[in-house]
Design a protein around this motif. Sequence first.
Motif, PDB file in Angstrom:
ATOM      1  N   MET A 129      41.707  30.662  43.170  1.00 49.25           N
ATOM      2  CA  MET A 129      40.725  31.432  42.400  1.00 49.25           C
ATOM      3  C   MET A 129      39.363  30.761  42.377  1.00 49.25           C
ATOM      4  SD  MET A 129      39.744  30.072  39.191  1.00 49.25           S
ATOM      5  CE  MET A 129      39.550  31.512  38.195  1.00 49.25           C
TER       6      MET A 129
ATOM      7  N   SER B  91      35.548  36.303  35.834  1.00 51.99           N
ATOM      8  CA  SER B  91      36.520  36.151  36.925  1.00 51.99           C
ATOM      9  C   SER B  91      36.602  37.386  37.814  1.00 51.99           C
ATOM     10  CB  SER B  91      37.908  35.860  36.329  1.00 51.99           C
ATOM     11  OG  SER B  91      38.287  36.888  35.426  1.00 51.99           O
TER      12      SER B  91
ATOM     13  N   VAL C 249      37.878  37.255  41.485  1.00 49.89           N
ATOM     14  CA  VAL C 249      39.307  37.074  41.757  1.00 49.89           C
ATOM     15  C   VAL C 249      39.972  38.428  41.983  1.00 49.89           C
ATOM     16  CG1 VAL C 249      41.491  36.158  40.887  1.00 49.89           C
ATOM     17  CG2 VAL C 249      39.355  34.971  40.376  1.00 49.89           C
TER      18      VAL C 249
END
Length: 407
Positions: free
Chosen positions: A112, A132, A135
């Motif tokens: 990630m 995030s 990801v």
Amino acid sequence: MEAFYMKVVVAIDSFKGSMTSMQAGNACKEGILAAARAHCDGGAAAVRDRKPAADNMDVVVKPLADGGEGTVEALVEGMNGTYEYVTVTDPMGSHVKARYGILPDQTAVMEMAEASGITLVKEPLNPWKAASTGVGEMILDAVQKGCRKFIIGIGGSATTEGGIGMLSALGYDFMDENGDILPPVFASLEKVVQIENNRVPEVLKDCHFQIACDVTNPLCGAQGCVYVFGAQKGVKEEEKESMDRAMQSYAACLEKFTGKKLSEIPGTGAAGGLGFAFLWGLPNVELKPGIDIVLEAVGLASELQDADIVVTGEGCLDFQTAMGKVPVGVAKIAKNYNCKVIAFAGSVTEEAKKCNEKGIDAFFSILPGVCSLDEAMDTEIAQKNMRNAAEQVFRLILALLKEKCCE
């Protein structure tokens, strides 16, 4: 006399900044085979009850990693995979080219940190903004390329937003009390009151995710992601209490939506709550120690069933190694099959003796003498040192074997 036969499995972690797992493993193999050639005179009896091989020595190299940095490289290079590149959203909303791997069985291997890692942040850390999202975009790219199995390392994140960025990229919509879709950042967490999943691709139900997670922290509370890991991502001490409350509010809303209580599960606090997001948003997810995932992926246990010796190692053997790092993980499996375990390292500390208690029968430094750090870390020099150390250790092993068998 019958010629000897020996099977050696080489499973060495990377020497960070010096050798990849496969570079270290192949150099070790070269040294072992050099020792075998020197002793291949037909004078030693067979090892165990097996037929001799043509060159007397079967040396198998397996890639290793702990699920963190270097995992993609180790598995792609060691298992004949390919690299894929995709432009995704970085932690601060710009773009970055992320790399991941696809193995021959269509397993996608990801870190990630390639999309949302703390090292990608060039400006001051801002936990209220870092997300995030990349990801999720990386996962969708692999799905579109036919991948249905995933191995994902989630160490080194820049985020503390409970994975709302990844979940938004996967098609979840998080809305406030007015029904407006919220931006996928930490500042939105306490405002989430409604969730829709109409945009989530149906194909995700067919996917299986193994998440390399080596922390046991829950999502919230004194041991949660805000209090324990927030400071390293820019959370100020005076912000922790209010941010943890926001995380609790977010978790409660998501858990009400699915009816599943997940936030107290060990590992849900990993990567700023990304562990929680995976368990909540995807149907087939396992949070497991990274080393366990990698050892399973490379099939180490099946390779050790008929092996005589396993060679492992890492850049530095110390007390942390004995606490469960890659070499000890290898040794634990090896002992199930009565394999002797040898470890090589660049540096060896006094505390490394603890490794003997964890199944490593003997360990050796590959350094032949005093040298500078630059010399020790040089890839070509390190490979030469590994070859030479392996050759000398196996010369001794084979000499003793020959002597014993000729008694």
